[in-house]
Scaffold this active site. Structure first.
Site, short mmCIF file in Angstrom:
data_model
loop_
_atom_site.label_atom_id
_atom_site.label_comp_id
_atom_site.label_asym_id
_atom_site.label_seq_id
_atom_site.Cartn_x
_atom_site.Cartn_y
_atom_site.Cartn_z
N ASP A 61 5.84 22.89 0.62
CA ASP A 61 5.84 23.40 -0.74
C ASP A 61 6.91 24.48 -0.86
O ASP A 61 7.79 24.58 -0.02
CB ASP A 61 4.44 23.90 -1.15
CG ASP A 61 3.91 25.00 -0.24
OD1 ASP A 61 4.73 25.65 0.46
OD2 ASP A 61 2.69 25.24 -0.23
N SER A 87 -0.98 33.39 5.62
CA SER A 87 -1.14 31.96 5.42
C SER A 87 -0.41 31.10 6.45
O SER A 87 -0.69 29.92 6.56
CB SER A 87 -0.67 31.56 4.02
OG SER A 87 0.70 31.85 3.86
N HIS A 95 6.06 26.99 2.42
CA HIS A 95 5.55 26.62 3.73
C HIS A 95 6.23 25.39 4.32
O HIS A 95 6.50 24.44 3.60
CB HIS A 95 4.04 26.34 3.65
CG HIS A 95 3.26 27.46 3.05
ND1 HIS A 95 2.80 27.45 1.75
CD2 HIS A 95 2.88 28.64 3.57
CE1 HIS A 95 2.15 28.57 1.49
NE2 HIS A 95 2.20 29.31 2.59
#
Length: 354
Positions: free
Chosen positions: A331, A58, A334
């Site tokens: 978040d 990600s 990240h």
């Protein structure tokens, strides 16, 4: 991120040290962004001769995980002002690397069409690892399989590959799978790390064997500083035990890259996200406009929710900071676009080698 609910429901059954170690893995399901100013990353003229091929999780996924939270608000509020599959409020690492190469970000493999292949392809998939993870997305070996299939289909020529660059984001999610999902013994973590690095080495060799001579690999960032780890301390301090484990992983990876460069004649450069994250965090902590640099901008109401969650009536189960452009973390896992902008500026020099 996507592991939040499962992890929170099981965390009480695991000793604190394993709880922290488990999250080592989440790092690589992580995606990234940049809080860049238009004057620095505005419209420019792109050329087509260079292509970027992206493999990993990600941190570099720009839209392959179609059913992920990254396709829901408030992700993408900074760039492109709507959810785009990036695990951030804006740009991620891939966007910065592409910009440094003077090309547009390559299209996600899941969204590809014949008119969007001129800048390469992004095969990265949030939540995946070098090995299989319980999210069942394509691991790195499968991502490379997909790349080889495109080459066999003559989508890209030999000259395309010879002049291209690969971006690889390694292995955080594998540690989570090993420690938390599989429940393996923590004393064997170093042996597992060695097997992980060995498979990553094989993956880098495969990428090189198809003709890509220039490869960029990101070192693991200080996982002990992720908001999901620092929550118990009210985001006051990083967990140094976790960070020590990350340094061991990075030492093995650096040695592997050094050996591969000697053996194959490839140009593999590493981007030191460990030192750069710590440096940016320390710098931001000294600024008066950043109250708590380890606290994320998007905060779930409780541990069973995640950024972007809503209830059955569509009511938000999270809160947002007033100024994402001042945050480092977006978040629980990240960096924000602003965070990645600062980090990229610290690691961009190695890119000159490619």
């Amino acid at each position: 991120m996507y592991y939040t609910y499962y992890f929170s429901s099981m965390a009480k059954q695991i000793p604190p040290i394993i709880t922290f170690l488990s999250l080592l893995i989440l790092l690589f399901m992580i995606p990234i962004t940049t809080g860049t100013k238009k004057s620095s990353y505005g419209v420019r003229s792109y050329h087509n001769s260079l292509k970027l091929f992206v493999f990993g999780d990600s941190y570099v996924d720009t839209g392959n995980f179609l059913n992920s939270p990254s396709y829901k608000p408030p992700y993408g509020i900074t760039f492109p002002h709507q959810p785009s599959g990036r695990f951030s409020d804006g740009r991620v690492l891939t966007d910065y690397i592409a910009w440094s190469l003077n090309i547009k970000s390559p299209a996600p493999y899941s969204l590809r069409n014949s008119s969007e292949l001129q800048y390469g392809i992004n095969f990265a998939y949030g939540g995946t690892g070098v090995f299989n993870t319980f999210l069942k997305g394509p691991n790195m070996s499968i991502q490379i399989d997909k790349f080889e299939e495109l080459i066999k289909q003559n989508i890209y020529s030999k000259s395309d590959i010879d002049s291209s660059v690969a971006l690889v984001s390694s292995a955080g999610n594998d540690y989570f799978q090993y420690l938390f999902i599989d429940g393996r013994n923590i004393k064997d973590i170093l042996d597992f790390g060695a097997s992980l690095i060995n498979q990553l080495s094989l993956n880098l060799k495969r990428i090189h064997s198809v003709g890509i001579k220039k490869i960029t690999v990101g070192l693991l960032q200080p996982i002990g500083c992720l908001p999901v780890i620092t929550t118990p301390s009210s985001f006051a301090k990083c967990n140094e035990t976790l960070n020590m484990l990350v340094t061991k992983h990075n030492e093995l990876l650096l040695k592997t890259v050094q050996d591969l460069n000697k053996e194959s004649g490839s140009v593999i450069v590493t981007l030191d996200f460990y030192k750069s994250f710590l440096s940016v965090i320390e710098t931001m902590q000294k600024k008066h406009d950043v109250a708590n640099v380890l606290q994320p901008c998007c905060v779930p109401e409780s541990s069973i929710y995640q950024c972007g969650s809503v209830d059955e009536r569509g009511e938000k189960k999270y809160s947002l900071c007033d100024k994402p452009e001042l945050s480092f973390f977006w978040d629980d896992f990240h960096p924000s676009q602003n965070g990645w902008d600062a980090v990229y500026k610290m690691v961009q020099n190695p890119l000159l080698q490619i």
